[in-house]
Each structure stands twice: as structure tokens, then as C-alpha cells.
Design a protein around this motif. Structure first.
Motif, PDB file in Angstrom:
ATOM      1  N   HIS A 162       0.843  -1.207   0.000  1.00  0.00           N
ATOM      2  CA  HIS A 162       0.000   0.000   0.000  1.00  0.00           C
ATOM      3  C   HIS A 162       0.877   1.256   0.000  1.00  0.00           C
ATOM      4  CE1 HIS A 162      -4.173   1.435   1.688  1.00  0.00           C
ATOM      5  NE2 HIS A 162      -3.823   2.086   0.603  1.00  0.00           N
TER       6      HIS A 162
ATOM      7  N   HIS B  63      -3.713   9.221   1.663  1.00  0.00           N
ATOM      8  CA  HIS B  63      -2.831   8.245   2.303  1.00  0.00           C
ATOM      9  C   HIS B  63      -1.916   8.908   3.330  1.00  0.00           C
ATOM     10  CE1 HIS B  63      -4.404   5.967  -1.091  1.00  0.00           C
ATOM     11  NE2 HIS B  63      -4.207   4.896  -0.340  1.00  0.00           N
TER      12      HIS B  63
ATOM     13  N   TRP C 264     -13.489   6.214   0.257  1.00  0.00           N
ATOM     14  CA  TRP C 264     -13.091   6.509   1.631  1.00  0.00           C
ATOM     15  C   TRP C 264     -14.297   6.922   2.456  1.00  0.00           C
ATOM     16  CZ3 TRP C 264      -7.824   6.923   3.362  1.00  0.00           C
ATOM     17  CH2 TRP C 264      -6.875   6.649   2.367  1.00  0.00           C
TER      18      TRP C 264
ATOM     19  N   GLN D  79     -10.500   8.530  -5.194  1.00  0.00           N
ATOM     20  CA  GLN D  79      -9.577   9.234  -4.294  1.00  0.00           C
ATOM     21  C   GLN D  79     -10.055  10.647  -4.006  1.00  0.00           C
ATOM     22  OE1 GLN D  79      -7.488   7.791  -2.526  1.00  0.00           O
ATOM     23  NE2 GLN D  79      -6.832   5.931  -3.621  1.00  0.00           N
TER      24      GLN D  79
ATOM     25  N   ASP E  69      -9.571   4.021   4.313  1.00  0.00           N
ATOM     26  CA  ASP E  69      -9.460   3.632   2.906  1.00  0.00           C
ATOM     27  C   ASP E  69     -10.251   2.336   2.720  1.00  0.00           C
ATOM     28  OD1 ASP E  69      -8.592   2.821   0.389  1.00  0.00           O
ATOM     29  OD2 ASP E  69      -6.458   3.157   0.803  1.00  0.00           O
TER      30      ASP E  69
ATOM     31  N   HIS F 293      -7.521  -2.718  -2.273  1.00  0.00           N
ATOM     32  CA  HIS F 293      -6.069  -2.864  -2.031  1.00  0.00           C
ATOM     33  C   HIS F 293      -5.721  -2.643  -0.552  1.00  0.00           C
ATOM     34  CE1 HIS F 293      -5.556   1.665  -3.208  1.00  0.00           C
ATOM     35  NE2 HIS F 293      -5.401   1.583  -1.903  1.00  0.00           N
TER      36      HIS F 293
HETATM   37 MN    MN Z   1      -5.191   3.072  -0.648  1.00  0.00          MN
END
Ligand code: MN
Length: 199
Positions: free
Chosen positions: A27, A77, A126, A144, A163, A167
Motif C-alpha cells: 500500500h 494516504h 473513503w 480518491q 481507505d 487494495h
Molecule cells: Mn489506498
């Protein structure tokens, strides 16, 4: 100045068993690294070159899809790694707990609202706890995107985010997103969330 991939404050295995080391490593070193590189490439030679990430997100409606996706990925992130930690979990205290009680009724009701936002976000995205004016709100965004973007349905400053892209959890939890969301509560760094509330 180009944006740089930040170092984590803890080891990749520090969030075990809730979030596994392999997921953390991929990640950070692959996904977050790619968002960072692609953000730098996307703003190169545009009006966004040299701007802060906050300035870019606040004007994202004028940016390319690449800058929207990768600028969001870069910022989201950065926040995500900070609001987690090896001695996390439990419940917040002080002003943060007071604010959660005020706007959601109780910490448990806040947990339910945030978990529900994370579980019901269709596809990738998210869930957020945001400061919006003097209020706290729970919201979620696709892909995102985030609440700092001028295109967000619910705008605000994120103080906690999860998140829910596959992934973030598929290696350990496969399709069981609710199990990953439940595990996330064990790694939240409430001191950092409280710091962001005060900021
Ligand atoms: Mn991510």
C-alpha cells in the motif's frame, strides 16, 4: 518542490494482526508511491505546479482527472498513515469525545455512523470524519476524492479517514470489508485525531 512519499512513523508489521505487514508495505511502497509520482507528473507545467496540496484540492474542479485522482490519493494516504498507529484503538477522551457525543449522541453511535459510511461506499473510496464549520460530520467519497475538494458533496477538513479500496484489505480479508472496518477501530491513533480536531 515536488511532493514526496512520506515515511511511516511505524514498521509495516506494527498494525498486526489487524492490518497485515504485506498489505501495509504494498500500500505504501506501490500505491501511495504511484499517487505521489503521478501527482508530480500531472501538475508539471500547469498552474498547479508549486502550489500546496491544500490549494490544489480546493481548486480540483479546474484540474485534470490525473491530478484529481493522484492528488487525492497523495493527500488521503498521508492522513491515513498518521491516524493509525501501533498503540491505537480504544476510545477517544477529552474534547474529541465531547464533540463526538455532541454531534452523534455517543461514541458508539459515531462508530456506527462511520462504519456504515465505510461499508456502504459502493466500489472504491473513503469514509471520513470531518470538521465542517463548528460541526463534526461523517461522510464518504468515491475513488480518491476527499472533503477538501471543491467538488465534494460534503465539504470539511478530514480528521479521520478509512481507505475502503480493496487494495487496503483484500490480501487479509478478501471480500469481507466489514471485518476490515471492525479491525480498523483497533489501530486508530486517537491522539492524532484529537490533534487534527484542534488544528
Ligand atoms: Mn489506498
Amino acid at each position: 518542490m515536488a511532493f514526496e512519499l512520506p515515511k511511516l512513523d511505524y514498521a509495516y508489521d506494527a498494525l498486526e494482526p489487524h492490518i497485515d505487514a504485506r498489505t501495509m508495505e504494498i500500500h505504501h511502497t506501490k500505491h501511495h508511491a504511484a499517487y505521489t509520482t503521478n501527482l508530480n507528473n500531472g501538475i508539471s507545467g500547469t498552474e498547479f505546479e508549486g502550489k500546496t496540496i491544500g490549494q490544489i484540492l480546493a481548486n480540483i474542479s479546474k484540474a485534470s482527472a490525473a491530478v484529481r485522482n493522484n492528488g487525492g490519493g497523495y493527500y488521503n494516504h498521508n492522513l491515513f498513515w498518521k491516524v493509525m498507529g501501533p498503540n491505537g484503538g480504544g476510545a477517544p477522551t477529552g474534547d474529541l469525545l465531547d464533540a463526538l457525543n455532541k454531534y452523534f449522541g455517543s461514541f458508539d453511535k459515531f462508530k456506527e455512523a462511520f462504519s456504515n459510511a465505510a461499508a456502504t461506499r459502493f466500489g472504491s473510496g473513503w469514509a471520513w470524519l470531518v470538521k465542517s464549520g463548528n460541526e463534526l460530520k461523517v461522510t464518504s467519497t468515491p475513488n480518491q476524492d476527499n472533503p477538501l475538494m471543491d467538488i465534494a458533496e460534503v465539504k470539511g477538513t478530514p480528521i479521520l479517514g478509512i481507505d475502503v479500496w480493496e487494495h487496503a484489505y483484500y490480501l487479509k480479508y478478501q471480500n469481507r470489508r466489514p471485518d476490515y472496518i471492525a479491525a480498523f477501530w483497533n489501530v486508530i491513533n486517537w491522539d492524532e485525531v484529537a490533534r487534527r480536531l484542534k488544528e
